[in-house]
Design a protein around this motif. Structure first.
Motif, mmCIF file in Angstrom:
data_model
loop_
_atom_site.group_PDB
_atom_site.id
_atom_site.type_symbol
_atom_site.label_atom_id
_atom_site.label_comp_id
_atom_site.label_asym_id
_atom_site.label_seq_id
_atom_site.Cartn_x
_atom_site.Cartn_y
_atom_site.Cartn_z
ATOM 1 N N THR A 23 19.340 31.273 -7.139
ATOM 2 C CA THR A 23 19.407 31.904 -8.318
ATOM 3 C C THR A 23 21.012 32.702 -8.384
ATOM 4 N N ALA A 27 23.839 31.490 -11.319
ATOM 5 C CA ALA A 27 24.377 32.734 -12.021
ATOM 6 C C ALA A 27 25.978 32.780 -11.928
ATOM 7 N N TYR A 31 24.632 29.663 -16.524
ATOM 8 C CA TYR A 31 23.741 30.580 -17.540
ATOM 9 C C TYR A 31 22.770 31.134 -16.825
ATOM 10 N N VAL A 32 22.499 32.322 -17.070
ATOM 11 C CA VAL A 32 20.979 33.061 -16.845
ATOM 12 C C VAL A 32 20.672 33.818 -17.824
ATOM 13 N N THR A 34 17.496 36.299 -19.506
ATOM 14 C CA THR A 34 16.386 37.020 -19.122
ATOM 15 C C THR A 34 15.623 37.338 -20.289
ATOM 16 N N TRP A 51 16.779 23.914 -17.062
ATOM 17 C CA TRP A 51 16.674 25.296 -16.715
ATOM 18 C C TRP A 51 15.351 25.665 -15.764
ATOM 19 N N CYS A 53 13.229 28.906 -13.820
ATOM 20 C CA CYS A 53 12.857 30.254 -13.832
ATOM 21 C C CYS A 53 12.159 30.736 -12.785
ATOM 22 N N ALA A 58 13.860 35.495 -14.442
ATOM 23 C CA ALA A 58 15.195 35.188 -15.043
ATOM 24 C C ALA A 58 15.143 33.641 -15.186
ATOM 25 N N CYS A 59 15.741 32.854 -15.956
ATOM 26 C CA CYS A 59 15.916 31.680 -16.098
ATOM 27 C C CYS A 59 17.389 31.186 -15.816
ATOM 28 N N ALA A 60 17.837 30.182 -15.000
ATOM 29 C CA ALA A 60 19.229 29.767 -14.743
ATOM 30 C C ALA A 60 19.173 28.373 -15.299
#
Length: 105
Positions: A23, A27, A31-32, A34, A51, A53, A58-60
Motif C-alpha cells: 500500500t 501511494a 493514486y490512493v 480514501t 485498483w 483496497c 483505502a484504495c490504491a
C-alpha cells in the motif's frame, strides 16, 4: 508448542508488513483514494487499471498518463464520496477534493 506459536506469529507479522509495504509503495507511485464508506469490493477497474483496497478501506491504483483530476473523479464514481485522494503521496487540497467529489454518485 511455543516454537510453533512463535513461528506462526513471525509469519503473520511478515504478511502484515508486506501488505503495508505494498500500500505504501502504491501511494508513492500512484493514486490512493480514501472513501467515506468502506468499499463493497476489494478491487475494481478504472479504465484499464486495477485498483485494490486494503482492510482499512483505502484504495490504491497505479498512476496513469491521464489527468489526476479525472482519475480522482473516476475513483469517486466507483467508491462514492472520498475523504482524501493522494497522487504519488501528495494529498489533494480541499478545493480539488470537492471538485472530485462532485462526480461521486
Amino acid at each position: 508448542m511455543v516454537r510453533i506459536l512463535s513461528a506462526s506469529f513471525a509469519v503473520t507479522c511478515s504478511l502484515l508488513l508486506l501488505a503495508s509495504a505494498s500500500t505504501a509503495s502504491a501511494a508513492q507511485g500512484g493514486y490512493v483514494a480514501t472513501p467515506a464508506k468502506a468499499p463493497a469490493k476489494s478491487s475494481f477497474i478504472v479504465r484499464d487499471r486495477l485498483w485494490k483496497c486494503d482492510d482499512a478501506g483505502a484504495c490504491a491504483g497505479p498512476k496513469s498518463t491521464g489527468n489526476q483530476n479525472t482519475a480522482c473523479a473516476l475513483a469517486a464514481q466507483r467508491l462514492g464520496t472520498l475523504t482524501a485522494f493522494h497522487v504519488e503521496g501528495r494529498p489533494f487540497d480541499e478545493a480539488a477534493l470537492a471538485r472530485c467529489n462532485e462526480r461521486a454518485s
